[in-house]
Each structure stands twice: as structure tokens, then as C-alpha cells.
Scaffold this active site. Sequence first.
Site, PDB file in Angstrom:
ATOM      1  CE1 TYR A  29      -4.288  -1.142  -0.133  1.00 39.07           C
ATOM      2  CE2 TYR A  29      -3.688  -2.560   1.697  1.00 39.07           C
ATOM      3  CZ  TYR A  29      -4.567  -2.206   0.696  1.00 39.07           C
ATOM      4  OH  TYR A  29      -5.723  -2.911   0.531  1.00 39.07           O
TER       5      TYR A  29
ATOM      6  CG  ASP B 163      -4.262 -35.019   9.422  1.00 34.85           C
ATOM      7  OD1 ASP B 163      -4.309 -35.291  10.630  1.00 34.85           O
ATOM      8  OD2 ASP B 163      -4.999 -34.178   8.876  1.00 34.85           O
TER       9      ASP B 163
ATOM     10  CD  GLU C 224      -1.583 -31.386   9.514  1.00 34.41           C
ATOM     11  OE1 GLU C 224      -1.169 -32.562   9.570  1.00 34.41           O
ATOM     12  OE2 GLU C 224      -2.462 -31.009   8.722  1.00 34.41           O
TER      13      GLU C 224
END
Lengths: 396, 396
Positions: free
Chosen positions: A113, A266, A214
Amino acid sequence: MFPGERVPISSLSSSIDVKARREAMEKLRQKFLELLKKVLNGEEPKMIIPKRTLSNTIYDKERKLLLLGSETFERNFLDMREARKFMQTVLMASIIYEALVNNEYPTIRDLYYRGKHTIRYRDHRGRVEEENTWDEQRESDAVLRDIEVYVGLLREDMLILSKEKGKVVGDMRIRSGDDVIDLSKMGHGAYAIEPTPDLIEFIDVNAEFVLVVEKDAVFQQLHRAGFWKKYKAILVTSAGQPDRATRRFVRRLNEELGLPVYILTDADPYGWYIYSVFKIGSITLSYESERLATPKAKFLGVSMTDIFGDPETGKKPYLTEAERKNFIIKAKKTDIKRAQELMNYEWFKTPKWMKEIDLFLKKQSKLEIEALTGKGLRFLMDTYLPTKIETQDFID
Amino acid sequence: MFPGERVPISSLSSSIDVKARREAMEKLRQKFLELLKKVLNGEEPKMIIPKRTLSNTIYDKERKLLLLGSETFERNFLDMREARKFMQTVLMASIIYEALVNNEYPTIRDLYYRGKHTIRYRDHRGRVEEENTWDEQRESDAVLRDIEVYVGLLREDMLILSKEKGKVVGDMRIRSGDDVIDLSKMGHGAYAIEPTPDLIEFIDVNAEFVLVVEKDAVFQQLHRAGFWKKYKAILVTSAGQPDRATRRFVRRLNEELGLPVYILTDADPYGWYIYSVFKIGSITLSYESERLATPKAKFLGVSMTDIFGDPETGKKPYLTEAERKNFIIKAKKTDIKRAQELMNYEWFKTPKWMKEIDLFLKKQSKLEIEALTGKGLRFLMDTYLPTKIETQDFID
């Protein structure tokens, strides 16, 4: 271009930040002063920047890291094709420098910006033309990366902040800013890691390993049940894909404190990729790996042989036939595709990983960590994790 | 169905948890004991449960809260259409009870896995049939909600944990678990709020208001620059859509400590919705609002009149014409649609909100908070926020 220190360094900032700020200003100033001297001496102003291309990204087998190679490119102000990029780089450097001087803490979105505006100029025929400094954050981010490799400072060194998901608990004291924080006294909550983990000082630690989980929800469970107390662990969560600060923090725990790092995800290609980012780094940002990656991190699980066992080694599965039936999720096409991609990465070309990925492709099955807590949190905490660690049943 | 306390409550858990666990067990046991007594007395076993339907969701204008109405429904074991749901409810209750007894901390994902199995039975013709307890988490989640309203305990009261994004810093001491935590001594990091914020004890506080920031990166910046020290604030981030724990924590700061709560989001319908969830609650989970919502929360900004000014009141915009040109993002179709939906909500039907939404629809423009830090962090910290608070320029 570089204003002096107009604003006194605020007393509200930590003394650590004041020091970091001065060091970054000095480095930036020196590097861009060279450029200015060239102009004053009538030489071509040009920057020589390490290439951040895939072809210049090298997997260093010795160090087990993705690193930038030795190729560089020139960014020359007097080359018309390069002038815009050159100007963008100088613009970005001056914005960062000003932010340092003014005791600010911009984000990469802020930098975008701050630099975004339209330049009006007359072309060689006298017509008024307009050109934007940059249109999208992708452009300003790429310029920032050029500056990181050109100056040899990561964004965090320049006190550029970002959102931060990583959390930690454990028997350990650290100094952050002007405070000493006891990570074993966080109650049921946790310590949210700062975006500039290089400024953390490790005071003392009483732990034998680091467990990186995780999933935040599993972290919450293990924390609450006292896992880190019972097993002398530093417990960390990345809450999904790890951000830079969590990666750097884990690397420092490994490198400076000598603690082994185990990663629990996982059992699916997405989990393997999280492990890979912790261990090796990400391909697009290989220049950071040297400081952010933890080459010695081990994949603790959940592995395919944890689910199905391994006839070759005689390993028994942690799940019964009935549990497999209830808990296993069928792999999607995108999972299969991702697994096939991972097989091409140098660091997955090890016998254990090949067995893991082959088994995944054969069974087309994945499993969440929560399936193990579905067997009981005690099972995860007091059977699965200690057994895996004691028998060194991890993948490197 | 409900085993006794086989496993001693572990010394690794906090004393607070031990107490919470006993209370939840007692309530669950009592409620399901009633059911059991009915069976023993030869009565129909049935549960009378408050309806969680949209038609039974009422916006209470006085209390400014979404609440469950007085409608209930019966879940009768002897009604064939209801038998499956009845069994699911009893199954879920027994899993939760066992987890409480065994000193566990399940997540809703765990509860799904723990209950998921196949029941084999013979039908009235003697054929073997199979039926799954539940197939998807959506099903088990709905059953959990039934139990929450039936027993009158939120999941957190039953020590069901979840992932947690909320963070806090400020001049305040709290007790969580067995620890006292000084939220003003977090260094550059922050305190990650626990998933069970009702178990937090507020010890003492030295602050005048609560500022809730949607974006974690903006929270990091304000924290680092000492905003909360300078302006005596408790600084909280929800890191996007707020989770239950962050909502409950903010509500408690408002209700128990009497601190005004100001919410700072992007200027777009997504930001307004975040505000709405903090203030009123979510429509699908209205039964939680009574404890999670903060009806007195104010929308501090960024508002459309901050961007464009307001000719009616003579308010000047915080952005110049050039800044608007550089910073404003064009609204997408989904933003427009969302804004039109919000106009139908009772609590957005106030003159100030109507002006806000009208202006958005007219200008089709949105703005990120980072556009303000793009003007300088000092502008956000020392001009925008103090001015907005001092002039009470918020929307209720």
C-alpha cells in the site's frame, strides 16, 4: 532518499527492537550507499542480485537443504527493460528504510500500500503518460524478495511483521522483548510465538525433545493432558502449514539447544508436505531455507505402516481391522496427484519414504491424527507417541 | 452405560479442570439418570429438547441477542422415526461421559471418530442388517448440539476442546489452570487464549477499553508499537472469523470487568459479519449467544464514512482523494450480495448501519485496515484509533 532519524525511537518499543532496527538500517544504508556512490562517480547504477529461479535452486544433499545457487543477475538502471524493476527496488528499499527510521512495523501488505501510486511523466514526445509503481501485491512481494537476497537480510531482520499462528508450551524460559517468559506457566493457554523469532533469547530449558503437531486441536489436547510435563517435551503447533516464524523457532530449538525435532501430521500427502516445509524449506523461497529449515527434523507419524503394519520388518499396525474400517478416509484424486509429485522430490527418494508413498498409492487411504485420539487421548499420549519415539520409528 | 470413575484423575491436569470435570459429569449423569428411571418405571423413554430451528431463533431487541425460543420437540425411543436419533444422542452422551471420567479432552472430531462404527442386527424376518452410528461429522455435531441444549451445558463445560486462534495482550493478570499469567509480560509474543475461557479467573486489570482487531498482522503491529500500553487497552485478535473461545473471552471482559469493547475490521461486508458474530451471535448456533455474544460491542471501523466522509454530519474523511484512488478495492459481486443480505438482519436496521451499507452499495468500494497502516502505523495508532474512540465515532 533516506531521511535521517527524525523521530526519536519510542520508549514503547523493546530495547531488543531498538537494536535490531539500528542493525538493519545500517546494512540497508550501506548497500544502497554503494549504488549512490556509483551514480556520483558517473558509473552505471546496477545491482547484482542472486537469482531466485528454480534452476538456481539446489538441493544440498550434504546439508539436506534447499539453497540458492551461485547464479546472479544484474539490475541496471540504464537498461530500459530493467529500469522499472530497478525503480521498484529502490522505492521498496526506501519505504523499508523509512519504516525503520520511524519506528514502524510494516507488514508486506503495508509495504504494498505504501508504495502503490501513479507516476505521471512526459514521454520523449512531450505527451503526459501514467505508470503505476505496482498494481498487485505479487509484484511488491517479488521486489521485497529481491531486497532480502540483495542485502542479505530476511524481512524479519528489517522488522517487517506478519500474521503468526505458531504456539508453544514446555519447561523452558525465554526472553522476548524486555520480558522473561516461562513457557511452563501458560495455564491452559499457550505462548503465541512472535513474528521475529531471531530476537528471542533462550534462557534455560528442561526438555528432551520437540514435538511439532500439525493440528492446533491436538496440541490443545496434549497440552491439557500434561504430555509435555510427563515426557519432557517442548510442544509446538504450526496450526496447519507452518509460517516463517514457527519454522525459524523450531530450527533454533534444534540447532541451538540440540533438541531432536519430531513432526506429527495427518497421514496424507498434505501432512507430508508440512513435514517437508519444516525440514527442507519451500521451493519458491529457497533463499530462506538456510535459516528457516530444520534438516534434522524427523517425520514421527502418522505413517502408512502405523496404519497397516509392515510385513517386511514385522511391524504391527496400531489400528485393528475394525478401526481401519471406521477411521480410514478414501484418498481423493488430488491426494494421489500430490503423492506422485512428492515422489519426484530429491529428499523423498529414500527407501522409507518410497515405501510410505507406495503404500499410500496402493491402499489409496489416508488417516487423520484425530483417528488416534478417537482411540483415546491416553492411547495417543501414553502408547503411540512414546513407543514411536523410543523405538525410533520415524522417517528421516 | 455410564462406567464409574475407573481411572484416577491425573495429577497432570490442573485443579480447575478436575473441578469442571466433576460438575459436568454430575449434570450429565442427572439428566440421563432421569431417562433411565423412566425405563425402570415402565414409562416411555423420551427427551424433551429445545428446538434449534430458524423459526425458534428469536432476536431479543431488549437484550440485543439472538436467543432460542421456547419451542421444544420430543425425541422418543419408541417412535420408529426417532429411534435412530435417540440412540445417537445416548451414544454421544455416553462417549462424552466416558471422556470426562477418563480425564480426556476430546475434540468434536474425536467424538465423531469414537462413536463411528457399524451396528449389525437381525431384522424382524431374521435377516442380518448393518447400520452405521453416523457417517459424517455433520451428523455427530448435530447430536452434540442437541446434548448441549438438552443438558444445558456448552461443549466447553464438558471439556471438549477445539482449535483456538484468539490472542490477547494487555495490563491484566489472569489465572488459567494452576498458573497466574501476566498478560503485560508476553514480550513480542502474545497469550493464546484457552479453548475453555470460562475457567479463566480475572485477577486484576488496569485498562480502559478492549480493542478487538480482526487481523492478526495488525494486532502484531499495534502490540509491538506499544498501543495497549500507551492507551490502556486490552488488545485482542480473532485472526479472522472469531472462534467460540475468543467470543466468550471478549464477552467476559465486557460483562465482568465493565470494559467497553471496540471492534476493528476491514471495511467490507465480511468485516461487518465478524462484528455481527461478536455482538449478536451466529444464526445457526443461537443457543450459544446467551453466553458467547457481546451485545454492547461497538463497530469502531473502518467505516464507509471514515473513507468518504459524511456531508450530513460534516465528518471529514480520513483518506485524501489520492489515497482513496490508491487504496480502495472494488467490491465484488459476492460482497454486494452479502451486503444486501445483511440489510435484512434486524440488528443492522439502524440509521447508522443503513447509511453505512447504502454508502457501500453506492460506491461499491471496500478497504482493508492495512490501507490505514499504509498511511503509517503512527497514523492508525495515534490519530485514527484515538480520534474514533474519543469522538465516540462508532456504530452500535
